[in-house]
Design a protein around this motif. Structure first.
Motif, short mmCIF file in Angstrom:
data_model
loop_
_atom_site.label_atom_id
_atom_site.label_comp_id
_atom_site.label_asym_id
_atom_site.label_seq_id
_atom_site.Cartn_x
_atom_site.Cartn_y
_atom_site.Cartn_z
N GLU A 134 0.71 -1.25 0.03
CA GLU A 134 0.16 -0.01 -0.05
C GLU A 134 0.77 1.37 0.05
O GLU A 134 0.53 2.07 -0.73
CB GLU A 134 -0.73 0.13 1.19
N GLN A 135 1.84 1.31 0.83
CA GLN A 135 2.67 2.39 0.86
C GLN A 135 3.55 2.27 -0.52
O GLN A 135 3.87 3.61 -0.85
CB GLN A 135 3.74 2.34 1.89
N GLU A 157 2.58 1.68 -3.20
CA GLU A 157 1.72 1.82 -4.43
C GLU A 157 1.24 3.43 -4.40
O GLU A 157 1.04 4.07 -5.38
CB GLU A 157 0.39 1.17 -4.36
N GLU A 158 1.22 4.16 -3.27
CA GLU A 158 0.86 5.35 -2.85
C GLU A 158 1.97 6.15 -3.42
O GLU A 158 1.87 7.30 -3.99
CB GLU A 158 0.68 5.28 -1.39
N LYS A 159 3.21 5.90 -2.89
CA LYS A 159 4.22 6.56 -3.23
C LYS A 159 4.52 6.61 -5.08
O LYS A 159 4.84 7.46 -5.65
CB LYS A 159 5.58 6.32 -2.73
N SER A 167 2.11 6.14 -7.07
CA SER A 167 1.07 7.30 -7.70
C SER A 167 1.47 8.47 -7.61
O SER A 167 1.17 9.30 -8.50
CB SER A 167 -0.27 7.03 -6.98
#
Length: 90
Positions: A71-72, A74-76, A78
């Motif tokens: 999740e981290q 993928e967030e970075k 994005s």
């Protein structure tokens, strides 16, 4: 590296500073014949890893392997894509 494990480490009679806040070392793990490792319990607790948690495995030929919560990562990713997209449009 010893200061990541203990806070009373001395080098040539001088006490070394403890590891920076948020830095950890839990010891050595062994890779089994299926390529699996066990992440130490304290590490799982600190990082909130539970059954089904997804991790991205990153590697650098010189630095080694790192695990990052999916999740981290993928967030970075994005955020980086948004910045690149913005730069391309300008």
């Amino acid at each position: 590296m010893d200061s990541l494990i203990k806070d009373d480490v001395q080098l040539e009679g001088q006490k070394m500073a403890p590891a920076p806040k948020g830095k950890h070392m839990w010891g050595v793990v062994t890779v089994n014949d299926r390529g699996q490792i066990v992440i130490p319990k304290e590490a799982r607790e600190i990082f909130g890893l539970v059954n089904g948690s997804r991790l991205v495995v990153l590697g650098d030929d010189n630095e080694g392997i790192a695990l990052v919560k999916a999740e981290q990562f993928e967030e970075k990713l994005s955020m980086a894509m948004a910045v690149l997209s913005k730069d391309i449009k300008e």
